[in-house]
Motif scaffolding. Structure first.
Motif, mmCIF file in Angstrom:
data_model
loop_
_atom_site.group_PDB
_atom_site.id
_atom_site.type_symbol
_atom_site.label_atom_id
_atom_site.label_comp_id
_atom_site.label_asym_id
_atom_site.label_seq_id
_atom_site.Cartn_x
_atom_site.Cartn_y
_atom_site.Cartn_z
ATOM 1 N N ALA A 182 0.823 -1.209 0.000
ATOM 2 C CA ALA A 182 0.000 0.000 0.000
ATOM 3 C C ALA A 182 0.857 1.260 0.000
ATOM 4 C CB ALA A 182 -0.932 -0.011 1.215
ATOM 5 N N LEU A 183 1.931 1.251 0.782
ATOM 6 C CA LEU A 183 2.814 2.422 0.828
ATOM 7 C C LEU A 183 3.533 2.615 -0.499
ATOM 8 C CD1 LEU A 183 4.262 1.945 4.407
ATOM 9 C CD2 LEU A 183 2.885 3.891 3.646
ATOM 10 N N THR A 184 3.832 1.532 -1.181
ATOM 11 C CA THR A 184 4.441 1.649 -2.506
ATOM 12 C C THR A 184 3.487 2.341 -3.469
ATOM 13 O OG1 THR A 184 5.761 -0.356 -2.143
ATOM 14 C CG2 THR A 184 5.455 0.367 -4.429
ATOM 15 N N CYS A 185 2.212 1.967 -3.400
ATOM 16 C CA CYS A 185 1.202 2.588 -4.260
ATOM 17 C C CYS A 185 0.957 4.056 -3.891
ATOM 18 C CB CYS A 185 -0.112 1.815 -4.182
ATOM 19 S SG CYS A 185 -0.049 0.160 -4.897
ATOM 20 N N ARG A 230 -7.274 7.453 -19.033
ATOM 21 C CA ARG A 230 -7.170 6.385 -18.045
ATOM 22 C C ARG A 230 -6.394 6.873 -16.834
ATOM 23 N NH1 ARG A 230 -4.643 1.109 -20.013
ATOM 24 N NH2 ARG A 230 -2.905 2.565 -20.317
ATOM 25 N N SER A 231 -6.805 6.411 -15.658
ATOM 26 C CA SER A 231 -6.123 6.832 -14.441
ATOM 27 C C SER A 231 -4.656 6.428 -14.465
ATOM 28 C CB SER A 231 -6.812 6.238 -13.207
ATOM 29 O OG SER A 231 -6.844 4.824 -13.276
ATOM 30 N N GLU A 232 -4.347 5.269 -15.057
ATOM 31 C CA GLU A 232 -2.951 4.837 -15.140
ATOM 32 C C GLU A 232 -2.126 5.822 -15.973
ATOM 33 O OE1 GLU A 232 -5.367 1.011 -15.908
ATOM 34 O OE2 GLU A 232 -5.718 3.157 -15.839
ATOM 35 N N ASP A 233 -2.727 6.330 -17.061
ATOM 36 C CA ASP A 233 -2.016 7.285 -17.904
ATOM 37 C C ASP A 233 -1.808 8.608 -17.181
ATOM 38 O OD1 ASP A 233 -1.761 5.517 -20.005
ATOM 39 O OD2 ASP A 233 -3.608 6.155 -20.985
ATOM 40 N N LEU A 234 -2.778 9.014 -16.364
ATOM 41 C CA LEU A 234 -2.618 10.245 -15.594
ATOM 42 C C LEU A 234 -1.422 10.147 -14.652
ATOM 43 C CD1 LEU A 234 -6.288 11.233 -14.688
ATOM 44 C CD2 LEU A 234 -4.683 12.566 -16.052
ATOM 45 N N VAL A 235 -1.261 8.980 -14.023
ATOM 46 C CA VAL A 235 -0.135 8.782 -13.109
ATOM 47 C C VAL A 235 1.188 8.856 -13.864
ATOM 48 C CG1 VAL A 235 0.996 7.129 -11.582
ATOM 49 C CG2 VAL A 235 -1.483 7.442 -11.459
ATOM 50 N N VAL A 236 1.261 8.175 -15.004
ATOM 51 C CA VAL A 236 2.492 8.158 -15.797
ATOM 52 C C VAL A 236 2.820 9.555 -16.308
ATOM 53 C CG1 VAL A 236 3.548 7.291 -17.913
ATOM 54 C CG2 VAL A 236 2.249 5.742 -16.449
ATOM 55 N N GLY A 258 -12.816 10.091 -28.726
ATOM 56 C CA GLY A 258 -13.096 8.945 -27.868
ATOM 57 C C GLY A 258 -12.254 8.892 -26.622
ATOM 58 N N SER A 259 -10.924 9.006 -26.736
ATOM 59 C CA SER A 259 -10.064 8.951 -25.557
ATOM 60 C C SER A 259 -8.713 9.552 -25.911
ATOM 61 C CB SER A 259 -9.890 7.510 -25.053
ATOM 62 O OG SER A 259 -9.235 6.722 -26.031
ATOM 63 N N ALA A 260 -7.920 9.841 -24.867
ATOM 64 C CA ALA A 260 -6.599 10.441 -25.056
ATOM 65 C C ALA A 260 -5.524 9.457 -24.641
ATOM 66 C CB ALA A 260 -6.468 11.725 -24.245
ATOM 67 N N SER A 261 -4.466 9.357 -25.413
ATOM 68 C CA SER A 261 -3.330 8.520 -25.040
ATOM 69 C C SER A 261 -2.440 9.289 -24.072
ATOM 70 C CB SER A 261 -2.527 8.133 -26.284
ATOM 71 O OG SER A 261 -1.913 9.280 -26.851
#
Length: 553
Positions: A21-24, A393-399, A365-368
């Motif tokens: 959890a702390l890693t995340c 996508r939330s993963e893309d926002l983090v990256v 439709g969506s953004a890369s």
């Protein structure tokens, strides 16, 4: 329900869950770090501290199969945390584990703590932590530890106590913003306190098997701050260079953080060491692991003096010296300026966002992630408030956030899951007020806007509202299909009634490319007839996905 056994295996599961959890959450905690030094590493330090603790308990003090009892496992956990502690918060949080370990071992018990034992262990850890810090201050992790211990007092079962401790920590964390000037100036909660909350939530989840849901804490918790509406959030900046120094504890440009482990030192020698370090620097923390070993932490200009003082007190090892000025510059080198970047699907919605002052990334439709990062760079602003509008996508926002940081930009995603929420957010944007106030107002406006989507089914499927056939109109609220109707006009009327059933003053319709004039007229007539007190605004969004987007404020 029978309380689960708190055995060595449970301790190990808790330790592993805490590290995961702390890693995340590491980046989120780092972003809150403004005290005592705004070097954005509190989450990283706490994660490494608990990784060291989990590594010790996995193999046990003998390095083979692990401790056989909870008491022994907790002792290994505490010793590993003290031995591997990093940073001010890592050292302090290690004392929570020491307190639990000592309580578990009291009176020869095997460590099967009940609720009262958890409360006593947390209280003992809180006392150890306060005694270790030269200048204890309210509004820090110390305050959150105290609240956790008090919050679970009187709970009989361990599971109930763990949940009560976590909830009390959560509420106390929200109050830290107003308790410490430097936190209030930056608009953030205490980073170390969030690290403790993550660990307590993992304990509650390990015992009950029930996941604890929390908001993202780079946004302050509205409920904990005493405001109405739990969904309201406040985005905050990790760049706290402008925040004032708190009572002499902020690091100067030429200061060092010195840490080392100290062995073979009696109490008198430790007292002398503390006085010497306090005279030479600040942020002095000296903690024990319960077996005689100690961890020493100090900020000062003469790193060699800290080492010499340790050598006079006993035997030192694992010396770690970090130049704080370099750390701060590494995390505050942002470009100047602030911009709002909206991700928009639909040629009609583009001018709506542009007219309100946003830069626009048009998509179909969506953004890369690569397109978003390029658009962030094109703003050439140090702070970029992103309206994802449900298209990233939330993963893309983090990256993208991590990549933008390397190019001198801070990405702040606002909680907009649809274009109607994005329009509500950009409507209150004011580039002339402080960024923390601006992001708060925009996030509040987005969170106060309920949204729904009218779509057309392209396949036969089973939904929450029954089976839909190709061509049926679907009303989607909160990601679930709540309406299935053969006619789109009937579906939008039902959807509007559901949305306005809990109140609302303003309805916004964003009309998609697939909508016709008859559908829009039917929606307008339904609002006028059934909800005459509601103000209706209709905009041609021309989005490709939703026939209609409905926003209710």
């Amino acid at each position: 329900m029978r309380d689960p056994e708190f055995d060595a295996a449970t301790v190990r599961r808790w330790a592993d869950a805490s590290v995961d959890a702390l890693t995340c959450k590491r980046g989120e905690i780092d972003a809150l770090n403004v005290f005592p030094v705004p070097d954005s590493d509190t989450g990283t330090n706490i994660m490494h501290t608990f990784a060291a603790a989990a590594g010790r308990v996995a193999g046990g003090s003998g390095g083979d199969v692990g401790a056989p009892t909870a008491a022994a496992a907790l002792q290994d956990l505490a010793a590993g945390a003290v031995d591997g502690a990093r940073g001010n918060s890592g050292v302090i949080l290690s004392q929570v584990l020491v307190g639990l370990a000592q309580e578990a071992a009291a009176d020869g018990r095997t460590g099967a703590l009940d609720g009262r034992g958890l409360s006593a262990g947390l209280a003992h850890g809180a006392l150890l932590a306060r005694n270790a810090v030269s200048m204890p201050m309210e509004g820090t992790v110390l305050t959150v530890i105290d609240a956790a211990a008090q919050g679970c007092a009187g709970e009989g079962t361990l599971t109930a106590a763990a949940h009560a401790a976590a909830e009390a920590a959560y509420e106390a964390l929200g109050r830290t913003t107003r308790q410490l000037d430097v936190l209030e100036a930056a608009g953030v909660v205490d980073a170390g306190g969030l690290g403790l909350l993550v660990v307590l939530d993992c304990l509650a989840e390990t015992l009950s098997g029930r996941r604890v849901q929390r908001p993202t804490f780079v946004r302050s918790v509205d409920a904990a701050l005493g405001r109405s509406g739990a969904a309201i959030t406040r985005l905050v900046l990790s760049d706290a260079a402008a925040a004032p120094a708190a009572q002499g504890c902020a690091a100067g440009a030429d200061e060092y953080e010195v840490m080392y482990l100290l062995d073979d030192a009696d109490d008198a020698a430790v007292s002398t060491l503390r006085r010497s370090l306090e005279a030479a620097g600040n942020s002095v923390v000296i903690v024990g692991d319960g077996t005689g070993g100690r961890s020493v932490h100090v900020h000062l200009q003469d790193a060699g003096r800290a080492v010499d003082c340790g050598l006079e007190a006993g035997r030192i090892r694992k010396v770690r010296i970090t130049h704080l000025g370099v750390q701060q510059r590494r995390h505050t080198g942002l470009r100047p300026g602030r911009a709002v970047l909206a991700v928009v699907d639909g040629a009609g919605a583009v001018p709506l966002f542009e007219a309100a002052g946003a830069r626009v990334l048009p998509v179909d439709g969506s953004a890369s992630g690569s397109a978003l990062l390029a658009a962030v760079g094109d703003t050439d602003a140090g702070e970029v408030l992103v309206l994802p509008n449900g298209l990233v996508r939330s993963e893309d926002l983090v990256v993208v956030s991590a990549a933008a940081r390397r190019q001198g930009q801070q990405v702040l995603p606002l909680p907009c899951s649809s274009a109607v929420q994005g329009l509500a957010s950009i409507a209150v944007h004011d580039p002339h007020r402080p960024s923390s106030d601006d992001t708060y107002a925009m996030a509040e406006a987005a969170a106060a806007t309920r949204c729904a989507h009218l779509r057309i089914a392209d396949t036969r499927a089973l939904t929450w509202s029954g089976t839909c056939e190709p061509g049926d109109a679907l009303g989607v609220i909160g990601g679930e299909v709540m309406v299935v109707e053969p006619r789109a006009s009937t579906a939008v009327a039902t959807l509007l009634d559901l949305m306005l059933g809990t109140g609302g003053e303003l309805v916004t319709l964003l009309v998609g490319a697939a909508a016709d004039d008859e559908l829009v007229s039917a929606a307008r007539a339904h609002v006028e007839q059934r909800h005459p007190a509601v103000e209706l605004s209709v905009f041609p969004g021309l989005q490709s996905g939703d026939v209609l987007q409905i926003g209710v404020e």
